[in-house]
Scaffold this motif. Structure first.
Motif, PDB file in Angstrom:
ATOM      1  N   THR A  91       0.856  -1.188   0.000  1.00 12.68           N
ATOM      2  CA  THR A  91       0.000   0.000   0.000  1.00 12.68           C
ATOM      3  C   THR A  91       0.892   1.237   0.000  1.00 12.68           C
ATOM      4  OG1 THR A  91      -1.620  -1.203   1.324  1.00 12.68           O
ATOM      5  CG2 THR A  91      -1.879   1.195   1.180  1.00 12.68           C
ATOM      6  N   PRO A  92       0.917   1.978  -1.115  1.00 15.20           N
ATOM      7  CA  PRO A  92       1.706   3.215  -1.135  1.00 15.20           C
ATOM      8  C   PRO A  92       0.918   4.368  -0.527  1.00 15.20           C
ATOM      9  CG  PRO A  92       0.784   2.802  -3.297  1.00 15.20           C
ATOM     10  CD  PRO A  92       0.355   1.658  -2.418  1.00 15.20           C
ATOM     11  N   SER A  93       1.633   5.294   0.090  1.00 12.74           N
ATOM     12  CA  SER A  93       1.014   6.528   0.571  1.00 12.74           C
ATOM     13  C   SER A  93       1.832   7.702   0.036  1.00 12.74           C
ATOM     14  CB  SER A  93       0.975   6.582   2.099  1.00 12.74           C
ATOM     15  OG  SER A  93       0.513   7.858   2.515  1.00 12.74           O
ATOM     16  N   TRP A  94       1.239   8.425  -0.890  1.00 17.76           N
ATOM     17  CA  TRP A  94       1.921   9.555  -1.506  1.00 17.76           C
ATOM     18  C   TRP A  94       2.111  10.668  -0.479  1.00 17.76           C
ATOM     19  CZ3 TRP A  94       4.435   9.880  -5.894  1.00 17.76           C
ATOM     20  CH2 TRP A  94       4.772  11.139  -6.391  1.00 17.76           C
ATOM     21  N   ARG A  95       1.087  10.895   0.359  1.00 17.39           N
ATOM     22  CA  ARG A  95       1.162  11.970   1.353  1.00 17.39           C
ATOM     23  C   ARG A  95       2.175  11.672   2.450  1.00 17.39           C
ATOM     24  NH1 ARG A  95      -5.041  12.065   1.332  1.00 17.39           N
ATOM     25  NH2 ARG A  95      -5.446  13.511  -0.353  1.00 17.39           N
ATOM     26  N   GLN A  96       2.180  10.427   2.945  1.00 12.37           N
ATOM     27  CA  GLN A  96       3.109  10.074   4.024  1.00 12.37           C
ATOM     28  C   GLN A  96       4.485   9.689   3.504  1.00 12.37           C
ATOM     29  OE1 GLN A  96       1.105   7.009   6.219  1.00 12.37           O
ATOM     30  NE2 GLN A  96      -0.417   8.409   7.031  1.00 12.37           N
ATOM     31  N   LYS A  97       4.590   9.536   2.186  1.00 13.97           N
ATOM     32  CA  LYS A  97       5.846   9.154   1.534  1.00 13.97           C
ATOM     33  C   LYS A  97       6.370   7.835   2.103  1.00 13.97           C
ATOM     34  CE  LYS A  97       7.029  13.673  -0.131  1.00 13.97           C
ATOM     35  NZ  LYS A  97       6.398  13.475  -1.388  1.00 13.97           N
ATOM     36  N   THR A  98       5.468   6.832   2.108  1.00 14.58           N
ATOM     37  CA  THR A  98       5.812   5.500   2.609  1.00 14.58           C
ATOM     38  C   THR A  98       5.204   4.420   1.728  1.00 14.58           C
ATOM     39  OG1 THR A  98       3.863   5.393   4.037  1.00 14.58           O
ATOM     40  CG2 THR A  98       5.897   6.254   5.035  1.00 14.58           C
ATOM     41  N   LEU A  99       5.766   3.232   1.861  1.00 11.52           N
ATOM     42  CA  LEU A  99       5.159   2.006   1.346  1.00 11.52           C
ATOM     43  C   LEU A  99       4.876   1.139   2.564  1.00 11.52           C
ATOM     44  CD1 LEU A  99       7.423   0.882  -1.637  1.00 11.52           C
ATOM     45  CD2 LEU A  99       5.150   1.868  -1.749  1.00 11.52           C
ATOM     46  N   THR A 100       3.680   0.604   2.660  1.00 12.84           N
ATOM     47  CA  THR A 100       3.366  -0.332   3.721  1.00 12.84           C
ATOM     48  C   THR A 100       3.257  -1.710   3.104  1.00 12.84           C
ATOM     49  OG1 THR A 100       2.203   1.351   4.985  1.00 12.84           O
ATOM     50  CG2 THR A 100       1.739  -0.931   5.547  1.00 12.84           C
ATOM     51  N   LEU A 101       4.111  -2.619   3.558  1.00 16.87           N
ATOM     52  CA  LEU A 101       4.109  -3.994   3.078  1.00 16.87           C
ATOM     53  C   LEU A 101       3.460  -4.852   4.156  1.00 16.87           C
ATOM     54  CD1 LEU A 101       6.526  -2.589   1.572  1.00 16.87           C
ATOM     55  CD2 LEU A 101       7.491  -4.852   1.372  1.00 16.87           C
ATOM     56  N   THR A 102       2.368  -5.505   3.822  1.00 19.01           N
ATOM     57  CA  THR A 102       1.724  -6.450   4.721  1.00 19.01           C
ATOM     58  C   THR A 102       2.112  -7.832   4.221  1.00 19.01           C
ATOM     59  OG1 THR A 102      -0.079  -4.896   5.078  1.00 19.01           O
ATOM     60  CG2 THR A 102      -0.453  -7.174   5.748  1.00 19.01           C
ATOM     61  N   VAL A 103       2.992  -8.493   4.973  1.00 19.29           N
ATOM     62  CA  VAL A 103       3.609  -9.747   4.536  1.00 19.29           C
ATOM     63  C   VAL A 103       3.063 -10.899   5.368  1.00 19.29           C
ATOM     64  CG1 VAL A 103       5.789 -10.965   4.188  1.00 19.29           C
ATOM     65  CG2 VAL A 103       5.690  -8.486   3.888  1.00 19.29           C
ATOM     66  N   THR A 104       2.649 -11.960   4.679  1.00 17.70           N
ATOM     67  CA  THR A 104       2.197 -13.185   5.340  1.00 17.70           C
ATOM     68  C   THR A 104       3.296 -14.234   5.190  1.00 17.70           C
ATOM     69  OG1 THR A 104      -0.089 -12.667   4.797  1.00 17.70           O
ATOM     70  CG2 THR A 104       0.392 -14.939   5.452  1.00 17.70           C
ATOM     71  N   PHE A 105       3.747 -14.758   6.327  1.00 21.89           N
ATOM     72  CA  PHE A 105       4.775 -15.794   6.357  1.00 21.89           C
ATOM     73  C   PHE A 105       4.126 -17.156   6.607  1.00 21.89           C
ATOM     74  CE2 PHE A 105       6.789 -11.827   7.627  1.00 21.89           C
ATOM     75  CZ  PHE A 105       7.957 -11.825   6.881  1.00 21.89           C
ATOM     76  N   SER A 106       4.813 -18.225   6.255  1.00 18.77           N
ATOM     77  CA  SER A 106       4.272 -19.567   6.441  1.00 18.77           C
ATOM     78  C   SER A 106       4.454 -20.077   7.862  1.00 18.77           C
ATOM     79  CB  SER A 106       4.936 -20.543   5.466  1.00 18.77           C
ATOM     80  OG  SER A 106       6.327 -20.592   5.717  1.00 18.77           O
ATOM     81  N   LYS A 107       5.351 -19.461   8.619  1.00 18.27           N
ATOM     82  CA  LYS A 107       5.552 -19.810  10.021  1.00 18.27           C
ATOM     83  C   LYS A 107       5.960 -18.540  10.754  1.00 18.27           C
ATOM     84  CE  LYS A 107      10.412 -21.232   9.949  1.00 18.27           C
ATOM     85  NZ  LYS A 107      11.314 -22.332  10.225  1.00 18.27           N
ATOM     86  N   PRO A 108       5.841 -18.503  12.082  1.00 19.23           N
ATOM     87  CA  PRO A 108       6.216 -17.276  12.794  1.00 19.23           C
ATOM     88  C   PRO A 108       7.640 -16.852  12.427  1.00 19.23           C
ATOM     89  CG  PRO A 108       5.057 -18.761  14.260  1.00 19.23           C
ATOM     90  CD  PRO A 108       5.296 -19.520  12.978  1.00 19.23           C
ATOM     91  N   PRO A 109       7.792 -15.614  11.941  1.00 16.49           N
ATOM     92  CA  PRO A 109       9.088 -15.196  11.396  1.00 16.49           C
ATOM     93  C   PRO A 109      10.023 -14.618  12.454  1.00 16.49           C
ATOM     94  CG  PRO A 109       7.486 -13.499  11.000  1.00 16.49           C
ATOM     95  CD  PRO A 109       6.754 -14.624  11.685  1.00 16.49           C
ATOM     96  N   SER A 110      11.290 -14.681  12.122  1.00 17.20           N
ATOM     97  CA  SER A 110      12.337 -13.965  12.853  1.00 17.20           C
ATOM     98  C   SER A 110      13.410 -13.634  11.833  1.00 17.20           C
ATOM     99  CB  SER A 110      12.890 -14.812  13.998  1.00 17.20           C
ATOM    100  OG  SER A 110      13.470 -15.995  13.486  1.00 17.20           O
ATOM    101  N   GLY A 111      14.386 -12.834  12.212  1.00 15.46           N
ATOM    102  CA  GLY A 111      15.432 -12.443  11.270  1.00 15.46           C
ATOM    103  C   GLY A 111      15.137 -11.096  10.654  1.00 15.46           C
ATOM    104  N   THR A 112      15.405 -10.972   9.356  1.00 12.63           N
ATOM    105  CA  THR A 112      15.208  -9.701   8.667  1.00 12.63           C
ATOM    106  C   THR A 112      14.456  -9.899   7.358  1.00 12.63           C
ATOM    107  OG1 THR A 112      17.310  -9.864   7.492  1.00 12.63           O
ATOM    108  CG2 THR A 112      17.337  -8.686   9.589  1.00 12.63           C
ATOM    109  N   LEU A 113      13.821  -8.819   6.926  1.00 18.25           N
ATOM    110  CA  LEU A 113      13.206  -8.772   5.607  1.00 18.25           C
ATOM    111  C   LEU A 113      13.967  -7.717   4.815  1.00 18.25           C
ATOM    112  CD1 LEU A 113      10.816  -9.882   3.889  1.00 18.25           C
ATOM    113  CD2 LEU A 113       9.627  -7.770   4.490  1.00 18.25           C
ATOM    114  N   GLN A 114      14.569  -8.150   3.719  1.00 19.98           N
ATOM    115  CA  GLN A 114      15.307  -7.235   2.847  1.00 19.98           C
ATOM    116  C   GLN A 114      14.526  -7.061   1.558  1.00 19.98           C
ATOM    117  OE1 GLN A 114      18.943  -9.473   2.512  1.00 19.98           O
ATOM    118  NE2 GLN A 114      19.942  -8.228   4.070  1.00 19.98           N
ATOM    119  N   GLY A 115      14.678  -5.906   0.943  1.00 20.67           N
ATOM    120  CA  GLY A 115      13.971  -5.684  -0.301  1.00 20.67           C
ATOM    121  C   GLY A 115      14.704  -4.753  -1.233  1.00 20.67           C
TER     122      GLY A 115
END
Length: 181
Positions: A91-115
């Protein structure tokens, strides 16, 4: 162009254009088991084609589909990990100048998300991010929200339809790649 994937008549997922996407097979499939994999491919209609029926005055115009069927490579990849990025909603927000990524993992996650974010159909990376999963907002045990600041994206307009491709990598605490999409 888009394609829909089915195993034994069960819907698995959809691929749009040439974006690489892993679509996991159901856990009920076991090695050595015979399955039926169906791929339904849509065509892209581009422009009109004149078909002459005879004489100088008789013709009809019809839509022309330039690309039909599977026009590139398709790979079936055996992935042994149960750690998968199952989906990502952006979900991009032009006004807030952000991208919101809603990510679903297959198991409870830990570590990092790189993009990495690239301009569509270009190799130039316009944005990179690396976020510890424990700093993301948990929506549930498997769904996390990552807010990525982005001060200067190029906006989309009908006159200049600028698109981006996003690639994600999930790494564990030892920096080992668990999944990429």
């Amino acid at each position: 162009r888009e394609a829909w994937f089915f195993v034994d008549s069960q819907y698995l997922g959809r691929q749009i254009d040439n974006h690489n996407r892993l679509i996991p097979l159901p856990a009920s499939i076991k090695p050595g088991q015979t399955i039926t994999l169906n791929v339904l491919v849509g065509a892209r209609v581009e422009g009109d084609e004149k078909v002459y029926m005879g004489g100088k005055q008789i013709y009809k115009t019809r839509k022309q589909a330039l690309l039909r069927g599977i026009t590139g490579n398709v790979w079936l990849i055996h992935q042994t990990s149960d750690a998968l990025i199952q989906s990502c909603h952006i979900t991009p927000s032009w006004r807030q100048k952000t991208l919101t990524l809603t990510v679903t993992f297959s198991k409870p996650p830990s570590g990092t998300l790189q993009g990495t974010i690239k301009a569509h159909n270009e190799s130039k990376v316009v944005k990179r991010f690396d976020m510890p999963i424990n700093e993301a907002k948990p929506i549930s045990d498997l769904v996390y929200q990552f807010v990525i600041p982005w001060a200067n994206p190029q906006g989309w307009t009908p006159d200049d339809p600028h698109l981006y491709d996003v690639a994600l990598t999930w790494r564990d605490q030892n920096a080992r790649v668990l999944d990429e999409t």
